[in-house]
Scaffold this motif. Structure first.
Motif, mmCIF file in Angstrom:
data_model
loop_
_atom_site.group_PDB
_atom_site.id
_atom_site.type_symbol
_atom_site.label_atom_id
_atom_site.label_comp_id
_atom_site.label_asym_id
_atom_site.label_seq_id
_atom_site.Cartn_x
_atom_site.Cartn_y
_atom_site.Cartn_z
ATOM 1 N N ILE A 25 52.837 39.170 -3.480
ATOM 2 C CA ILE A 25 52.086 38.767 -2.141
ATOM 3 C C ILE A 25 51.085 37.958 -2.528
ATOM 4 O O ILE A 25 49.826 37.900 -2.756
ATOM 5 C CB ILE A 25 51.641 40.019 -1.571
ATOM 6 C CG1 ILE A 25 50.682 41.239 -2.745
ATOM 7 C CG2 ILE A 25 52.086 40.660 -0.493
ATOM 8 C CD1 ILE A 25 50.087 42.523 -1.882
ATOM 9 N N GLY A 26 51.146 37.937 -3.908
ATOM 10 C CA GLY A 26 50.282 37.450 -4.970
ATOM 11 C C GLY A 26 48.959 37.905 -5.715
ATOM 12 O O GLY A 26 49.045 39.165 -5.382
ATOM 13 N N ALA A 27 48.560 37.229 -6.664
ATOM 14 C CA ALA A 27 47.571 38.357 -7.420
ATOM 15 C C ALA A 27 46.992 38.639 -6.424
ATOM 16 O O ALA A 27 45.817 39.338 -6.700
ATOM 17 C CB ALA A 27 47.110 37.300 -8.601
ATOM 18 N N GLU A 28 46.405 37.726 -5.144
ATOM 19 C CA GLU A 28 44.830 37.827 -4.510
ATOM 20 C C GLU A 28 45.076 39.123 -3.520
ATOM 21 O O GLU A 28 44.571 39.992 -3.139
ATOM 22 C CB GLU A 28 44.542 36.634 -3.797
ATOM 23 C CG GLU A 28 43.429 36.779 -2.770
ATOM 24 C CD GLU A 28 42.980 35.834 -1.895
ATOM 25 O OE1 GLU A 28 42.646 36.233 -0.597
ATOM 26 O OE2 GLU A 28 43.015 34.480 -2.269
ATOM 27 N N GLY A 29 46.328 38.918 -4.076
ATOM 28 C CA GLY A 29 46.916 40.136 -2.715
ATOM 29 C C GLY A 29 46.997 41.251 -3.405
ATOM 30 O O GLY A 29 46.544 43.293 -3.203
#
Length: 143
Positions: free
Chosen positions: A114-118
């Motif tokens: 889900i990526g770094a932000e998620g």
């Protein structure tokens, strides 16, 4: 789910069945505490993750968790929920160091899916878990 289970087994030396049960507990906990929907997305993108969560919840603890949850509904969840999770992991024979490694692997996998932000939002759920298990502030696996 198999990739996450394999990385947890490699890092913790847990039996694969125990690792999968522990992951089911942790993923279910994070999904239930996540208000952003990121965990639901992550679970949906990992084949067999929902199955592991369902199995972990089904095996239960003879109703003790339900009694504690009922009692904590009057005072709020948070720490009590965390203690339930920690108790369930301990019942599986998982040490604090193994819990640390397991959570680190979940966060690493979250970054991939889900990526770094998620993953940062998922880590926002973990301060209480960090306090309960003395996890380091940075949960990322250092290479």
């Amino acid at each position: 789910m198999e990739k996450l289970t394999s990385s947890v087994v490699a890092e913790t030396k847990l039996d694969p069945t125990v690792a999968k049960a522990a992951l089911g507990l942790v993923l279910g906990f994070l999904r239930d505490k996540d208000t952003t929907g990121n965990m639901q997305v992550m679970i949906a993108k990992m084949p067999r993750a929902q199955e592991a969560i369902d199995t972990a919840q089904y095996t239960g603890d003879g109703g003790v968790t339900q009694v504690i949850e009922g009692m904590t509904s009057f005072i709020g969840h948070g720490r009590a929920d965390l203690n339930i999770l920690a108790g369930q992991l301990e019942k599986l024979g998982i040490s604090e160091a193994q819990t640390d490694a397991l959570v680190r692997q979940v966060v690493n996998r979250a970054e991939n899916i889900i990526g770094a932000e998620g993953a940062e939002k998922i880590k926002g759920i973990l301060p209480a878990l960090r306090q309960r298990t003395d996890l380091p502030t940075d949960l990322r696996h250092s290479a």
